[in-house]
Design a protein around this motif. Sequence first.
Motif, mmCIF file in Angstrom:
data_model
loop_
_atom_site.group_PDB
_atom_site.id
_atom_site.type_symbol
_atom_site.label_atom_id
_atom_site.label_comp_id
_atom_site.label_asym_id
_atom_site.label_seq_id
_atom_site.Cartn_x
_atom_site.Cartn_y
_atom_site.Cartn_z
ATOM 1 N N SER A 127 103.817 -81.696 54.997
ATOM 2 C CA SER A 127 105.109 -82.390 54.955
ATOM 3 C C SER A 127 106.279 -81.420 55.039
ATOM 4 C CB SER A 127 105.223 -83.225 53.678
ATOM 5 O OG SER A 127 105.025 -82.412 52.538
ATOM 6 N N GLU A 128 106.027 -80.154 54.725
ATOM 7 C CA GLU A 128 107.036 -79.114 54.854
ATOM 8 C C GLU A 128 106.309 -77.806 55.141
ATOM 9 O OE1 GLU A 128 109.086 -78.460 51.158
ATOM 10 O OE2 GLU A 128 107.258 -78.615 49.973
ATOM 11 N N LEU A 129 106.951 -76.932 55.881
ATOM 12 C CA LEU A 129 106.312 -75.655 56.192
ATOM 13 C C LEU A 129 107.330 -74.536 56.015
ATOM 14 C CD1 LEU A 129 103.468 -74.767 57.022
ATOM 15 C CD2 LEU A 129 104.328 -74.489 59.329
ATOM 16 N N ASN A 130 107.337 -73.993 54.824
ATOM 17 C CA ASN A 130 108.167 -72.841 54.517
ATOM 18 C C ASN A 130 107.236 -71.651 54.248
ATOM 19 O OD1 ASN A 130 107.168 -73.306 51.863
ATOM 20 N ND2 ASN A 130 108.877 -74.721 51.480
ATOM 21 N N LYS A 131 107.808 -70.506 53.880
ATOM 22 C CA LYS A 131 106.982 -69.319 53.663
ATOM 23 C C LYS A 131 105.954 -69.542 52.558
ATOM 24 C CE LYS A 131 107.132 -64.338 52.890
ATOM 25 N NZ LYS A 131 106.013 -64.349 51.943
ATOM 26 N N GLU A 132 106.357 -70.275 51.512
ATOM 27 C CA GLU A 132 105.450 -70.519 50.395
ATOM 28 C C GLU A 132 104.236 -71.333 50.836
ATOM 29 O OE1 GLU A 132 105.521 -72.505 45.901
ATOM 30 O OE2 GLU A 132 107.323 -72.514 47.145
ATOM 31 N N VAL A 133 104.490 -72.376 51.641
ATOM 32 C CA VAL A 133 103.383 -73.193 52.141
ATOM 33 C C VAL A 133 102.537 -72.393 53.130
ATOM 34 C CG1 VAL A 133 102.798 -75.237 53.500
ATOM 35 C CG2 VAL A 133 104.601 -75.370 51.762
ATOM 36 N N ILE A 146 89.116 -76.302 55.365
ATOM 37 C CA ILE A 146 90.011 -77.320 55.936
ATOM 38 C C ILE A 146 90.764 -76.658 57.075
ATOM 39 C CG2 ILE A 146 92.006 -78.806 55.528
ATOM 40 C CD1 ILE A 146 91.062 -79.114 52.640
ATOM 41 N N THR A 147 90.508 -77.100 58.302
ATOM 42 C CA THR A 147 91.037 -76.419 59.479
ATOM 43 C C THR A 147 91.853 -77.347 60.383
ATOM 44 O OG1 THR A 147 88.909 -76.789 60.586
ATOM 45 C CG2 THR A 147 89.208 -74.687 59.468
ATOM 46 N N SER A 148 92.193 -78.511 59.883
ATOM 47 C CA SER A 148 93.014 -79.461 60.645
ATOM 48 C C SER A 148 94.128 -79.958 59.741
ATOM 49 C CB SER A 148 92.168 -80.624 61.161
ATOM 50 O OG SER A 148 91.306 -81.122 60.162
ATOM 51 N N PHE A 149 95.322 -80.128 60.337
ATOM 52 C CA PHE A 149 96.521 -80.374 59.551
ATOM 53 C C PHE A 149 97.321 -81.506 60.177
ATOM 54 C CE2 PHE A 149 95.226 -75.953 59.341
ATOM 55 C CZ PHE A 149 95.041 -75.801 57.980
ATOM 56 N N LYS A 150 97.685 -82.467 59.338
ATOM 57 C CA LYS A 150 98.329 -83.703 59.808
ATOM 58 C C LYS A 150 99.832 -83.638 59.566
ATOM 59 C CE LYS A 150 98.397 -88.361 60.615
ATOM 60 N NZ LYS A 150 97.624 -89.270 59.772
ATOM 61 N N VAL A 151 100.592 -83.974 60.610
ATOM 62 C CA VAL A 151 102.042 -84.079 60.504
ATOM 63 C C VAL A 151 102.438 -85.500 60.903
ATOM 64 C CG1 VAL A 151 104.267 -83.244 61.348
ATOM 65 C CG2 VAL A 151 102.381 -81.628 61.007
ATOM 66 N N PHE A 152 103.161 -86.176 60.029
ATOM 67 C CA PHE A 152 103.651 -87.526 60.313
ATOM 68 C C PHE A 152 105.006 -87.432 60.995
ATOM 69 C CE2 PHE A 152 100.633 -88.516 56.969
ATOM 70 C CZ PHE A 152 100.137 -89.761 57.325
ATOM 71 N N MET A 153 105.156 -88.130 62.112
ATOM 72 C CA MET A 153 106.450 -88.245 62.778
ATOM 73 C C MET A 153 107.094 -89.587 62.447
ATOM 74 S SD MET A 153 105.253 -86.624 66.453
ATOM 75 C CE MET A 153 106.882 -86.341 67.147
ATOM 76 N N ALA A 154 106.481 -90.344 61.533
ATOM 77 C CA ALA A 154 106.982 -91.657 61.131
ATOM 78 C C ALA A 154 106.952 -91.763 59.605
ATOM 79 C CB ALA A 154 106.152 -92.756 61.767
ATOM 80 N N GLU A 164 111.134 -79.283 63.306
ATOM 81 C CA GLU A 164 110.927 -77.872 62.962
ATOM 82 C C GLU A 164 109.593 -77.696 62.224
ATOM 83 O OE1 GLU A 164 112.756 -74.220 60.249
ATOM 84 O OE2 GLU A 164 113.873 -76.088 60.410
ATOM 85 N N THR A 165 109.315 -78.619 61.300
ATOM 86 C CA THR A 165 108.039 -78.538 60.574
ATOM 87 C C THR A 165 106.867 -78.684 61.529
ATOM 88 O OG1 THR A 165 109.026 -79.395 58.536
ATOM 89 C CG2 THR A 165 106.641 -79.621 58.772
ATOM 90 N N ALA A 224 105.773 -84.408 70.899
ATOM 91 C CA ALA A 224 104.768 -83.562 70.253
ATOM 92 C C ALA A 224 103.993 -82.745 71.288
ATOM 93 C CB ALA A 224 103.812 -84.425 69.433
ATOM 94 N N ALA A 225 103.694 -83.355 72.432
ATOM 95 C CA ALA A 225 102.955 -82.652 73.478
ATOM 96 C C ALA A 225 103.773 -81.510 74.064
ATOM 97 C CB ALA A 225 102.547 -83.632 74.574
#
Length: 471
Positions: A127-133, A146-154, A164-165, A224-225
């Motif tokens: 949900s956020e991607l900063n240096k800490e994450v 865990i090698t797959s990561f989900k980003v919601f655009m909705a 940006e995330t 996204a593409a």
Amino acid sequence: MKKIIENGTIVTAADTYKADILIENEQITAIGENLDAPDAERIDAKGCYVFPGGVDPHTHLEMPFGGTVSKDDFETGTIAAAFGGTTTVIDFCLTNKGEPLQNAIDVWHAKSKDKAVIDYSFHLMISELNKEVLDQLPAIMDNEGITSFKVFMAYKNVFQADDETLFRTLKMAKEHGGLVMVHAENGDVIDYLVSEALEKGNTDPIYHALTRPPEVEGEATGRAAQLTGLADSQLYVVHVSCAEAVEKIAEARSKGFNVWGETCPQYLALDQSYLERPNFEGAKYVWSPPLREKWHQEVLWNALKSGQLQTLGSDQCSFDFKGQKDLGKGDFSKIPNGGPMIEDRVSILFSEGVKKGRISLNQFVDIMSTRSAKLFGLYPKKGTIAVGADADVVIFDPNVERTISVGSHHMAVDYNAFEGMKVTGEPVTVLSRGDFVIRDKNFVGETGKGRYLKRARYNQLLAPVDEKLKI
């Protein structure tokens, strides 16, 4: 105990042939004609296909959403999956901004502990991607697999991440060998359309579809593409429902972008008119993206056949009609999004796809099992029938006819989205790592026997379509 499956027709993503299978110590140890092991239990698969166990890459078991929690947990959900011919599920682990990612993973481990009857793994929401994450991710990939990561655009103000995330997640995935997944809908536009509809007094379930038109899915998919191409990364678009999204995925793939697409059985077999059913019955069919006009179905089938879409996930997220879906009476935006799909995923793909000539038998296996195993770091232990693979095996009767119904399904929810639908083909016996989970259509598995799977990193060499599957 050793087992021999004999007299069946083995079907993989590449081959179809008659042979026996020897199983010992959880694995397939031999494939051939007239196998002999004096102490082995023999299982007769005459008249049946023998498939690798299904891999469902998209489930939401015991997931909090909209003030409630999805009805099927890791026990009932995986039992239903097994009845449907699925032996591995990958569930979505939801995170909270500002909290260590490991906290969320620990919550999902607690949900699944001693419950699953088949093997399982997790995707991780970003949900956020900063240096800490960012600093936490390599260890999570190494330690948790865990090698797959989900980003919601909705889901604005709930799950939605900004561009940006998404872009930074794509860059991270390129560097560390992850696969980025997106829920591709334009959440800002949807938020506006929902507010506009409610202001006009349009509150019925059909407005869930009308405020999430195909254009917002197509736009987000294309965005996204393009970001994936810019990052030279890899993208997996979940639950593709419409022609507009298929077009954007096909365009990206024609440019050489590593973009993959998943659809779901509900988009292949149901349409937007279901949301217009009277007496609030349309609420049963509220999920996101919404059901589309019927003509989109053939576009999706053609995309599966041509390889522009590669996988079928269930997007299992079941809510009772009474007591959960009715939270949205008088306001469609408060209807919990999701439906019960996990049990019927494989049968619908076979009946509507293979039996009706839309896809080949080998494509069916690739779509329901092999491709997901390859994309998500489970192949070749999962997703195929081969010496050394886990003995996840489905004995499938291709000729039996049945009617899908809430009265006979095994999910915990109080309705079935495919109620009354006639299908041909049904799993008869299902083994997970060599042990019976379903035997002669009866559950004989053991709660908690399912194993958490640590997955390998994204491997571009495994991802492309096999030569034998090219159209």
